[in-house]
Write a protein that holds these residues in place. Structure first.
Motif, PDB file in Angstrom:
ATOM      1  N   MET A   1       0.559  -0.786   0.187  1.00  0.00           N
ATOM      2  CA  MET A   1       0.121  -0.444   0.178  1.00  0.00           C
ATOM      3  C   MET A   1       0.728   1.575   0.004  1.00  0.00           C
ATOM      4  N   LYS A   2       0.769   2.275  -0.978  1.00  0.00           N
ATOM      5  CA  LYS A   2       1.013   3.182  -0.835  1.00  0.00           C
ATOM      6  C   LYS A   2       1.298   4.887   0.060  1.00  0.00           C
ATOM      7  N   SER A   3       1.943   5.486   0.661  1.00  0.00           N
ATOM      8  CA  SER A   3       1.919   6.206   1.285  1.00  0.00           C
ATOM      9  C   SER A   3       1.077   7.279   1.206  1.00  0.00           C
ATOM     10  N   ARG A   4       0.554   8.333   1.604  1.00  0.00           N
ATOM     11  CA  ARG A   4      -0.273   9.281   1.193  1.00  0.00           C
ATOM     12  C   ARG A   4       0.260  10.237   0.656  1.00  0.00           C
ATOM     13  N   ASN A   5       2.023  10.258   0.841  1.00  0.00           N
ATOM     14  CA  ASN A   5       2.691  11.434  -0.167  1.00  0.00           C
ATOM     15  C   ASN A   5       3.006  10.282  -1.497  1.00  0.00           C
ATOM     16  N   GLU A   6       3.472   9.096  -1.747  1.00  0.00           N
ATOM     17  CA  GLU A   6       3.231   8.337  -2.180  1.00  0.00           C
ATOM     18  C   GLU A   6       2.229   8.413  -3.537  1.00  0.00           C
ATOM     19  N   LEU A   7       1.096   8.142  -2.720  1.00  0.00           N
ATOM     20  CA  LEU A   7      -0.612   8.679  -4.336  1.00  0.00           C
ATOM     21  C   LEU A   7      -0.494  10.165  -4.207  1.00  0.00           C
ATOM     22  N   HIS A   8      -0.176  11.082  -3.226  1.00  0.00           N
ATOM     23  CA  HIS A   8      -0.372  12.398  -4.079  1.00  0.00           C
ATOM     24  C   HIS A   8       0.647  12.398  -4.520  1.00  0.00           C
ATOM     25  N   GLN A   9       1.736  11.813  -5.310  1.00  0.00           N
ATOM     26  CA  GLN A   9       2.633  12.478  -5.872  1.00  0.00           C
ATOM     27  C   GLN A   9       2.343  11.339  -7.650  1.00  0.00           C
ATOM     28  N   GLU A  10       1.639  10.652  -6.762  1.00  0.00           N
ATOM     29  CA  GLU A  10       1.430   9.295  -8.343  1.00  0.00           C
ATOM     30  C   GLU A  10      -0.156  10.294  -9.246  1.00  0.00           C
ATOM     31  N   LEU A  11      -0.385  10.875  -8.346  1.00  0.00           N
ATOM     32  CA  LEU A  11      -2.324  11.572  -8.771  1.00  0.00           C
ATOM     33  C   LEU A  11      -1.319  12.674  -9.455  1.00  0.00           C
ATOM     34  N   ARG A  12      -0.678  13.320  -8.556  1.00  0.00           N
ATOM     35  CA  ARG A  12      -0.180  14.537  -9.515  1.00  0.00           C
ATOM     36  C   ARG A  12       0.018  14.155 -10.984  1.00  0.00           C
ATOM     37  N   GLN A  13       1.304  12.892 -11.078  1.00  0.00           N
ATOM     38  CA  GLN A  13       2.340  12.726 -12.160  1.00  0.00           C
ATOM     39  C   GLN A  13       1.237  11.998 -13.219  1.00  0.00           C
ATOM     40  N   ARG A  14      -0.076  11.263 -12.631  1.00  0.00           N
ATOM     41  CA  ARG A  14      -1.080  11.263 -14.024  1.00  0.00           C
ATOM     42  C   ARG A  14      -1.654  12.530 -14.471  1.00  0.00           C
ATOM     43  N   ILE A  15      -2.222  13.101 -14.138  1.00  0.00           N
ATOM     44  CA  ILE A  15      -2.644  15.188 -14.214  1.00  0.00           C
ATOM     45  C   ILE A  15      -1.741  15.716 -14.827  1.00  0.00           C
ATOM     46  N   LEU A  16      -0.507  15.299 -15.075  1.00  0.00           N
ATOM     47  CA  LEU A  16       0.817  16.376 -15.335  1.00  0.00           C
ATOM     48  C   LEU A  16       1.291  15.478 -16.468  1.00  0.00           C
ATOM     49  N   SER A  17       0.423  14.490 -16.752  1.00  0.00           N
ATOM     50  CA  SER A  17       0.908  13.849 -18.299  1.00  0.00           C
ATOM     51  C   SER A  17       0.045  14.025 -19.067  1.00  0.00           C
ATOM     52  N   LEU A  18      -1.494  14.480 -18.913  1.00  0.00           N
ATOM     53  CA  LEU A  18      -2.734  15.295 -19.149  1.00  0.00           C
ATOM     54  C   LEU A  18      -2.154  16.059 -20.604  1.00  0.00           C
ATOM     55  N   PRO A  19      -2.265  16.346 -21.160  1.00  0.00           N
ATOM     56  CA  PRO A  19      -2.095  17.209 -22.469  1.00  0.00           C
ATOM     57  C   PRO A  19      -2.214  18.463 -22.182  1.00  0.00           C
ATOM     58  N   ASP A  20      -0.819  19.427 -22.493  1.00  0.00           N
ATOM     59  CA  ASP A  20      -0.946  20.950 -22.098  1.00  0.00           C
ATOM     60  C   ASP A  20      -1.301  21.162 -21.080  1.00  0.00           C
ATOM     61  N   VAL A  21      -0.950  20.522 -20.203  1.00  0.00           N
ATOM     62  CA  VAL A  21      -1.098  20.435 -18.718  1.00  0.00           C
ATOM     63  C   VAL A  21      -0.184  21.149 -17.937  1.00  0.00           C
ATOM     64  N   THR A  22      -0.090  22.002 -17.143  1.00  0.00           N
ATOM     65  CA  THR A  22       1.246  23.223 -16.247  1.00  0.00           C
ATOM     66  C   THR A  22      -0.008  22.863 -15.177  1.00  0.00           C
ATOM     67  N   GLU A  23       1.804  23.582 -14.165  1.00  0.00           N
ATOM     68  CA  GLU A  23       0.911  22.969 -12.598  1.00  0.00           C
ATOM     69  C   GLU A  23       1.475  24.291 -11.961  1.00  0.00           C
TER      70      GLU A  23
END
Length: 108
Positions: A1-23
Motif C-alpha cells: 500500500m502506498k503512503s499518502r505522499n506516494e499516492l499524492h505524487q502518483e496522482l500529480r504525475q497522472r494529471i501532469l501527463s494529460l496534454p497541455d497541463v501545467t501546475e
C-alpha cells in the motif's frame, strides 16, 4: 500500500501527463493547482482531496451517479470533490479529471 505522499505524487504525475497541463504549486489556498489553456480545471488540497471543475451537465451527472460529492464552497462554478484515499481510487479520480480536462481543452 502506498503512503499518502506516494499516492499524492502518483496522482500529480497522472494529471501532469494529460496534454497541455501545467501546475502551479502552493497557489493560494490550493496546494497544487492544475491548468490547461491558462484556466484552472482542478486543484488538490492535501493528499488526495481533489476539487474538480466540470461543465454543469457533467457536474449534475457525476453527482447523480454518486461519483463525487458536491463542493463545499463553489458548487455553482461546477466544482465537485473527490477524495482519493488509496491506489484503488486513482482510476475513478482520473476519470473525473479527464472529463474536466477535455471540457477545458475544448474551451481554449
Amino acid at each position: 500500500m502506498k503512503s499518502r505522499n506516494e499516492l499524492h505524487q502518483e496522482l500529480r504525475q497522472r494529471i501532469l501527463s494529460l496534454p497541455d497541463v501545467t501546475e502551479r504549486q502552493n497557489a493560494g489556498i490550493h496546494e497544487d493547482a492544475f491548468l490547461v489553456g491558462g484556466k484552472m480545471f482542478m486543484h488538490i488540497h492535501g493528499h488526495g482531496h481533489c476539487d474538480i471543475r466540470l461543465a454543469k451537465a457533467d457536474q449534475e451527472r457525476v453527482l447523480a451517479e454518486g461519483k463525487a460529492r458536491p463542493h463545499r464552497w463553489a458548487p455553482e462554478k461546477g466544482y465537485v470533490t473527490f477524495i482519493a484515499r488509496n491506489e484503488n481510487d486513482l482510476a475513478a479520480a482520473m476519470e473525473l479529471i479527464r472529463v474536466s480536462h477535455d471540457h477545458f481543452v475544448k474551451e481554449t
